[in-house]
Scaffold this motif. Structure first.
Motif, PDB file in Angstrom:
ATOM      1  N   GLY A   1       0.850  -1.195   0.000  1.00 33.32           N
ATOM      2  CA  GLY A   1       0.000   0.000   0.000  1.00 33.32           C
ATOM      3  C   GLY A   1       0.880   1.238   0.000  1.00 33.32           C
ATOM      4  N   SER A   2       0.322   2.351  -0.500  1.00 27.63           N
ATOM      5  CA  SER A   2       1.136   3.574  -0.448  1.00 27.63           C
ATOM      6  C   SER A   2       1.266   4.051   0.994  1.00 27.63           C
ATOM      7  CB  SER A   2       0.556   4.665  -1.343  1.00 27.63           C
ATOM      8  OG  SER A   2      -0.772   4.955  -0.999  1.00 27.63           O
ATOM      9  N   GLN A   3       0.387   3.545   1.868  1.00 27.81           N
ATOM     10  CA  GLN A   3       0.515   3.883   3.289  1.00 27.81           C
ATOM     11  C   GLN A   3       1.903   3.482   3.812  1.00 27.81           C
ATOM     12  OE1 GLN A   3      -1.838   5.604   4.957  1.00 27.81           O
ATOM     13  NE2 GLN A   3      -0.378   5.725   6.625  1.00 27.81           N
TER      14      GLN A   3
ATOM     15  N   TYR B   1      -4.578  14.358   5.298  1.00 26.23           N
ATOM     16  CA  TYR B   1      -4.911  12.917   5.410  1.00 26.23           C
ATOM     17  C   TYR B   1      -4.399  12.385   6.757  1.00 26.23           C
ATOM     18  CZ  TYR B   1      -4.302   7.899   4.420  1.00 26.23           C
ATOM     19  OH  TYR B   1      -4.287   6.533   4.479  1.00 26.23           O
TER      20      TYR B   1
ATOM     21  N   ASN C   1      -7.604  14.132   0.017  1.00 29.22           N
ATOM     22  CA  ASN C   1      -8.331  13.545   1.147  1.00 29.22           C
ATOM     23  C   ASN C   1      -7.961  14.381   2.373  1.00 29.22           C
ATOM     24  OD1 ASN C   1      -9.520  11.992   3.077  1.00 29.22           O
ATOM     25  ND2 ASN C   1      -8.266  10.159   2.741  1.00 29.22           N
TER      26      ASN C   1
ATOM     27  N   ASP D   1       1.700  12.774  -2.634  1.00 30.78           N
ATOM     28  CA  ASP D   1       0.929  11.549  -2.409  1.00 30.78           C
ATOM     29  C   ASP D   1      -0.255  11.585  -3.377  1.00 30.78           C
ATOM     30  OD1 ASP D   1      -0.192   9.274  -1.332  1.00 30.78           O
ATOM     31  OD2 ASP D   1      -0.936  10.263   0.484  1.00 30.78           O
TER      32      ASP D   1
ATOM     33  N   PRO E   1      -2.808   9.034  -4.767  1.00 33.81           N
ATOM     34  CA  PRO E   1      -3.529   7.784  -5.040  1.00 33.81           C
ATOM     35  C   PRO E   1      -4.823   7.959  -5.839  1.00 33.81           C
ATOM     36  CG  PRO E   1      -3.924   8.469  -2.780  1.00 33.81           C
ATOM     37  CD  PRO E   1      -2.967   9.461  -3.363  1.00 33.81           C
ATOM     38  N   TYR E   2      -5.279   9.229  -6.019  1.00 34.82           N
ATOM     39  CA  TYR E   2      -6.619   9.427  -6.598  1.00 34.82           C
ATOM     40  C   TYR E   2      -6.616   9.962  -8.023  1.00 34.82           C
ATOM     41  CZ  TYR E   2      -8.201   9.018  -1.765  1.00 34.82           C
ATOM     42  OH  TYR E   2      -8.448   8.565  -0.506  1.00 34.82           O
TER      43      TYR E   2
ATOM     44  N   SER F   1      -0.460   4.307  -5.873  1.00 37.63           N
ATOM     45  CA  SER F   1      -1.177   3.136  -5.360  1.00 37.63           C
ATOM     46  C   SER F   1      -2.120   2.554  -6.404  1.00 37.63           C
ATOM     47  CB  SER F   1      -2.005   3.598  -4.152  1.00 37.63           C
ATOM     48  OG  SER F   1      -2.771   2.549  -3.645  1.00 37.63           O
TER      49      SER F   1
ATOM     50  N   SER G   1      -4.686   0.979  -5.086  1.00 38.88           N
ATOM     51  CA  SER G   1      -5.844   0.743  -4.208  1.00 38.88           C
ATOM     52  C   SER G   1      -7.137   1.325  -4.752  1.00 38.88           C
ATOM     53  CB  SER G   1      -5.592   1.339  -2.824  1.00 38.88           C
ATOM     54  OG  SER G   1      -4.629   0.579  -2.150  1.00 38.88           O
ATOM     55  N   LYS G   2      -7.078   2.544  -5.255  1.00 43.85           N
ATOM     56  CA  LYS G   2      -8.324   3.211  -5.643  1.00 43.85           C
ATOM     57  C   LYS G   2      -8.713   2.874  -7.074  1.00 43.85           C
ATOM     58  CE  LYS G   2      -7.429   5.383  -1.778  1.00 43.85           C
ATOM     59  NZ  LYS G   2      -8.027   4.995  -0.511  1.00 43.85           N
TER      60      LYS G   2
ATOM     61  N   ARG H   1      -3.157  -4.400  -1.618  1.00 42.63           N
ATOM     62  CA  ARG H   1      -2.098  -3.683  -0.892  1.00 42.63           C
ATOM     63  C   ARG H   1      -0.863  -3.464  -1.784  1.00 42.63           C
ATOM     64  NH1 ARG H   1      -3.994  -0.943   0.950  1.00 42.63           N
ATOM     65  NH2 ARG H   1      -2.546  -0.304   2.563  1.00 42.63           N
TER      66      ARG H   1
HETATM   67  C1  LIG Z   1      -4.294  10.456   0.578  1.00 52.28           C
HETATM   68  C2  LIG Z   1      -4.062   9.006   0.812  1.00 52.28           C
HETATM   69  N1  LIG Z   1      -2.814   8.517   0.782  1.00 52.28           N
HETATM   70  C3  LIG Z   1      -2.569   7.222   0.980  1.00 52.28           C
HETATM   71  C4  LIG Z   1      -3.586   6.330   1.241  1.00 52.28           C
HETATM   72  C5  LIG Z   1      -3.228   4.891   1.494  1.00 52.28           C
HETATM   73  O1  LIG Z   1      -3.709   4.055   0.526  1.00 52.28           O
HETATM   74  P1  LIG Z   1      -3.100   2.601   0.229  1.00 52.28           P
HETATM   75  O2  LIG Z   1      -2.183   2.258   1.355  1.00 52.28           O
HETATM   76  O3  LIG Z   1      -4.255   1.709   0.136  1.00 52.28           O
HETATM   77  O4  LIG Z   1      -2.347   2.752  -1.059  1.00 52.28           O
HETATM   78  C6  LIG Z   1      -4.906   6.775   1.288  1.00 52.28           C
HETATM   79  C7  LIG Z   1      -6.008   5.851   1.605  1.00 52.28           C
HETATM   80  O5  LIG Z   1      -7.132   6.196   1.815  1.00 52.28           O
HETATM   81  C8  LIG Z   1      -5.156   8.154   1.068  1.00 52.28           C
HETATM   82  O6  LIG Z   1      -6.393   8.673   1.112  1.00 52.28           O
END
Ligand SMILES: Cc1ncc(COP(=O)(O)O)c(C=O)c1O
Length: 396
Positions: free
Chosen positions: A104-106, A130, A179, A207, A209-210, A238, A240-241, A248
């Motif tokens: 995940g980018s987290q 965020y 976010n 960052d 992801p969107y 990421s 993820s979205k 992940r």
């Molecule tokens: C701004 C932002 N960065 C990072 C993430 C982490 O996403 P992930 O770990 O699923 O790539 C999120 C998840 O909601 C996010 O909103």
């Protein structure tokens, strides 16, 4: 039995880390029947399940046992190549060697915080920001300083003055479909931000992801295209979205000076991201299914966004305001100044509707009249029903 000595406490890093009142309230949004605008989840009915299944089958057919083995910390070379191509397609030359695949980018944010921040260092963040990124920087011991907004962007004069006063190591930004606010920095604001960072000597952590979830407006350039300095901007991204958060799969687009630290940090954290999931993600990207799946998702999310925006004038009290995001998952709203969004949440829950109060997203001086509404999880009809329930909750 000898008496047990008392155990040492938690590390100082975790001082003040507690579950918030809001988080406890949000647990109630999981109740059946609640239409929750609180989450930030992609719609599961839009996942390309067949495509994902085919990708896993292809990996087992092609790689068999190798797909179940340990693999390198930097990540699957073929996947890194595909991720580099995504940047190239957006006008940013990138080679696979610059990419480190993360869980995940987290995890990317966590590794960057670890690599770049010493306790007491200042990290600039947007206002609001965020939440889980604030946690990463907080756990690394950063002193968070929030940068004010001007119009739809970062207040560049304020940023310049704050940089001179605080000498930050980095600024963390979600410049596209932010976010929690859904806002997008325009090109001029991005360029000015990068210019301030270059003059004062701090990194920009982009960052992003969107950005592929765009429903209107023009695509924005990745921020490293706005500078000649290869050290200035570090990107996280990421799948993820746009594919599935459960996989992940995220990444850091590193710079020469930080790559080794990110890799060592990742080795210490988890050795590597799942070999199997990386291979399946690569097979999926190679299959050509992502583009059509994204087109479907964007068309659906656009109508969901419009359903929420269409319902808000009747749902929120007179004097409220909100933005109209060009993509992503969130609308950010502001009640009239005398009202507190947290106070209204129990009333909303009593009417089976929920949202997230905005206050926890502010590292300092929370703005209690703000709230975040996610529009991705429900079909337009349910969204309209949700806004009718909100109207009832705010009716007195
Ligand atoms: C701004 C932002 N960065 C990072 C993430 C982490 O996403 P992930 O770990 O699923 O790539 C999120 C998840 O909601 C996010 O909103």
């Amino acid at each position: 039995m000898p008496p047990t000595a008392s155990m040492p406490g938690l590390s100082r890093r975790f001082t003040g880390v507690a579950s918030s009142v809001v988080r406890d309230l949000l647990a109630l949004t999981q109740r059946p029947g609640v239409i929750s605008f609180a989450g930030g989840l992609p719609a599961p009915e839009l996942f390309d399940v067949e495509g994902a299944q085919a990708a896993f089958e292809e990996v087992f057919a092609r790689a068999g046992r190798r797909a179940l083995q340990y693999s390198t910390t930097e990540g699957d070379p073929r996947l890194r190549e595909r991720i580099a191509e995504l940047y190239l397609a957006r006008g940013l030359p990138t080679v696979a060697d610059q990419i480190v695949v993360t869980t995940g980018s987290q995890q990317g944010l966590s590794l960057l915080a670890q690599a770049l921040v010493d306790p007491g260092d200042v990290v600039f963040v947007e206002r609001p920001s965020y939440l889980a990124a604030l946690q990463c920087f907080g756990l690394a011991g950063a002193r968070l300083v929030s940068v004010p907004s001007a119009g739809d962007g970062i207040d560049i004069d304020a940023l310049d003055a704050l940089a001179a006063a605080h000498r930050p190591v980095a600024l963390y930004t979600v410049p596209t479909f932010h976010n929690p606010t859904g806002r997008t920095l325009d090109r001029a604001n991005r360029a000015a931000l990068v210019d301030v960072a270059a003059r004062h000597g701090f990194r920009v952590l982009e960052d992003d992801p969107y950005q592929q979830l765009r429903y209107s407006g023009e695509p924005m350039p990745p921020m490293p295209t706005l500078t000649d300095d290869p050290e200035l901007v570090v990107c996280t991204g990421s799948l993820s979205k746009i594919l599935a958060p459960g996989l992940r799969i995220g990444w850091v687009r590193t710079t020469p000076a930080i790559r080794a630290a990110v890799v060592v940090g990742k080795q210490a954290a988890d050795l590597h991201t799942s070999t199997l999931d990386q291979a399946a993600a690569e097979a999926y990207l190679a299959s050509g299914r992502l583009g059509p799946a994204l087109d479907r998702a964007c068309a659906e999310y656009r109508s969901r966004r419009d359903a929420l925006l269409g319902g808000l004038p009747d749902a929120l009290p007179a004097g409220s305001s909100w933005n109209r995001p060009d993509g992503g998952m969130f609308v950010w709203a502001r009640l009239p100044d005398r009202l507190n969004a947290t106070d209204y949440l129990p009333r909303a829950l009593a009417r089976d509707v929920a949202y997230v109060p905005g206050a926890p997203f502010f590292p300092t001086a929370p703005e209690p009249q703000t709230l975040r509404l996610s529009f991705t999880t429900y079909a337009p009809d349910q969204i309209r029903e949700g806004t009718r329930r909100l109207a009832a909750a705010f009716a007195h």
